[in-house]
Enzyme design. Structure first.
Site, mmCIF file in Angstrom:
data_model
loop_
_atom_site.group_PDB
_atom_site.id
_atom_site.type_symbol
_atom_site.label_atom_id
_atom_site.label_comp_id
_atom_site.label_asym_id
_atom_site.label_seq_id
_atom_site.Cartn_x
_atom_site.Cartn_y
_atom_site.Cartn_z
ATOM 1 N N ASP A 1 0.868 -1.189 0.000
ATOM 2 C CA ASP A 1 0.000 0.000 0.000
ATOM 3 C C ASP A 1 0.895 1.226 0.000
ATOM 4 O OD1 ASP A 1 -2.285 1.810 0.505
ATOM 5 O OD2 ASP A 1 -3.341 -0.011 1.063
ATOM 6 N N HIS B 1 -2.695 3.242 -4.517
ATOM 7 C CA HIS B 1 -2.164 2.736 -3.243
ATOM 8 C C HIS B 1 -0.793 2.101 -3.472
ATOM 9 C CE1 HIS B 1 -5.451 3.610 -0.517
ATOM 10 N NE2 HIS B 1 -6.321 3.175 -1.402
ATOM 11 N N GLU C 1 -9.575 3.168 -5.214
ATOM 12 C CA GLU C 1 -9.211 4.559 -4.921
ATOM 13 C C GLU C 1 -7.974 5.059 -5.670
ATOM 14 O OE1 GLU C 1 -10.657 5.169 -0.405
ATOM 15 O OE2 GLU C 1 -8.893 3.895 -0.599
HETATM 16 C C1 ACM Z 1 -10.857 0.266 0.613
HETATM 17 O O1 ACM Z 1 -11.346 0.375 1.738
HETATM 18 N N1 ACM Z 1 -10.218 1.290 0.059
HETATM 19 C C2 ACM Z 1 -10.945 -0.974 -0.146
#
Ligand code: ACM
Ligand code: ZN
Length: 514
Positions: free
Chosen positions: A159, A239, A306
């Site tokens: 991440d 991420h 995201e």
């Molecule tokens: C997430 O909570 N961004 C998968």
């Protein structure tokens, strides 16, 4: 019944662990018939009880029939997983009858249990990026998952804040990406600086923390013994901050990327993998090659959530890719990457799963969606594909809606000493989770199951983690194992009063029931 056993059974009957009352099992079995009498095992340890095991192909996958008579214990199952789950049930039956004297022989109530799971994906996710827990704690999570008949461990390994898997071809991923120059302070208050949400920081560095191939093999073997599939997650295209701190050349804007990411401190960074750079694509392929070598799971998680589009809009390479591939808009670059890696992994005998954002574009039907959002607005500009919509379109789906399944959300405890990211998932809400809710009858076969998600921004160590996972993971286990909702929360709650004591006697920092 010998005299010693008679005393054990009588004293157990007098205690709240009454062998003659309905045995307390979590998750509840599909069908249980309690008969009179007890079987007195001549051993004190449930693992040593002699069990007559047989295969019965007429039973469903992972299912079992467990019979305890005054004469002994027998188990029938269609597969090894079923026999394993019968053992877990037996363990709870034995704990229900235990008197506390370690050397006392076990008295098991006579029962016939015919049991099988409602869903085949019964998962728990663990974010080891925001905080790292290490091998022994992961094994402890796996032990408790197995005890509750959960069978998928979704391991969030990369991440923005860390890269936790050693990749021999790319040593900087762990030399640089597995550490960060500061860490968030326990008890620190999140606050706003301009429009940024930040939390007080410790000044010392965090890490490097990561798993070597040998560590992973050890965990995989441990999980396999417990019939748990480990699904690794390598986040792309967003991420990706930790990977970019190690190899800034794989971002759209390498100059200053490392400093920007380290300075961001909170939330997902705008610096993501460059979709237009062939070298970035080769890098990710080599990472996934290593992941495939290491992990036997047929399903590999490629993240996908995201991903901000800001850099892609500005990046000449990304815009060139857009043109070359005949894509309409920047958003389509994510679907292009998803398709690329779906095909890449398919050639290696694997299938992708990704957070529900991956379904926003044109992606192969074989891609599995992991549904987490329940709001149209997540700031990335793409369209929501709900879990129900994904199933309707023919994608297999794993449901993890954040409003029910994110255990970094608050419980409902007075004076709860632990910090949460926000939200509100008390035990009853966790228990109300129904993976098929809102899914059309004809699409339900696409619902593989569900999972709880344990994000760890505000979870510093194993004690914090256990508090947030338990007892809510018991609710998740029952929601995924038993027949569809509505289930009887108060029946569950009463069983949990006993079961929570079992967890505590195992040393689990289980939160109170609320
Ligand atoms: C997430 O909570 N961004 C998968
Ligand atoms: Zn780019």
């Amino acid at each position: 019944m010998n005299i010693k056993c008679l005393i054990v059974a009588a004293s157990a009957a007098l205690s709240c662990w009454n062998v003659f009352a309905e045995p307390v099992l979590v998750p509840a079995p599909r069908k249980m018939t309690v008969r009179s009498g007890v079987y007195c095992a001549s051993v004190a340890d449930v693992g040593s009880i002699e069990v007559q095991e047989m295969r019965d192909a007429s039973l469903p996958p992972e299912g079992y029939r467990l019979t305890v008579t005054t004469g002994g214990v027998s188990v029938a199952s269609a597969d090894a997983a079923g026999a394993f789950y019968a053992r877990q049930t037996l363990r709870q039956l034995a704990e229900g009858a235990a008197t506390g004297a370690a050397s006392a022989p076990l008295a098991l109530p006579c029962v016939e249990i015919v049991d099988s799971p409602a869903y085949r994906w019964r998962g728990a996710h663990l974010d080891e990026v925001r905080h790292f827990f290490g091998k022994e704690n992961v094994k402890r999570v796996l032990d408790l998952m197995a005890y509750h008949k959960l069978n998928v461990f979704h391991w969030h390994l990369t991440d923005d804040e860390g890269w936790r898997l050693e990749i021999p071809a790319y040593p900087e991923l762990t030399r640089i990406g597995a550490a960060r120059p500061n860490s968030w302070k326990r008890g620190g208050k999140p606050h706003k600086v301009g429009d940024r949400r930040v939390i007080d920081r410790n000044t010392e560095s965090y890490g490097p923390y990561f798993y070597t191939a040998d560590d992973v093999r050890e965990i995989l073997a441990y999980a396999a013994e417990r019939h748990i599939t480990v699904v690794p997650e390598i986040e792309l295209p967003g991420h990706a901050g930790a990977a970019i701190t190690a190899y800034p050349q794989f971002a759209c804007m390498p100059e200053g990327a490392r400093e920007r990411i380290w300075d961001a401190g909170w939330g997902n960074t705008v610096d993501v993998f460059c979709a237009g750079n062939d070298e970035t694509i080769r890098f990710l392929e080599r990472v996934l090659d290593h992941v495939c070598e290491l992990f036997p799971s047929k399903i590999i998680h490629i993240g996908g959530d995201e991903c901000p589009r800001k850099r892609w809009k500005e990046c000449p390479k990304c815009q060139a890719r857009l043109k070359a591939e005949g894509l309409k808009e920047t958003n389509d670059l994510q679907a292009w990457m998803t398709r690329h890696f779906a095909q890449y992994l398919e050639k290696r005998g694997r299938r992708i799963i990704g957070w529900d954002e991956i379904l926003s574009g044109d992606v192969p039907r074989s891609a599995i969606g992991m549904s987490w959002r329940t709001s149209q607005k997540n700031g990335t500009g793409d369209k929501l594909t709900s879990g129900a919509e994904g199933a309707r379109r023919g994608h297999d789906m794993v449901m993890a809606p954040h409003l029910l399944c994110y255990y970094d959300y608050r419980q409902e405890l007075a004076d709860d000493p632990f910090q949460y990211i926000g939200g509100h998932v008390p035990l009853e809400k966790a228990y109300s989770f129904d993976p098929c809710e809102g899914v059309a009858e004809e699409a339900r076969a696409h619902v593989l199951g569900g999972q709880c998600c344990n994000w760890t921004e505000f979870t510093w160590n194993e004690h914090d983690l256990a508090w947030k996972m338990w007892p809510r993971t018991c609710a998740m286990a029952e929601a995924l194992w038993t027949a569809p909702a509505p289930r009887d929360f108060w029946d569950f709650y009463k069983r949990m009063e006993v079961h929570r004591r079992r967890l505590i006697s195992r040393g689990v920092n289980c939160a109170p029931l609320r």
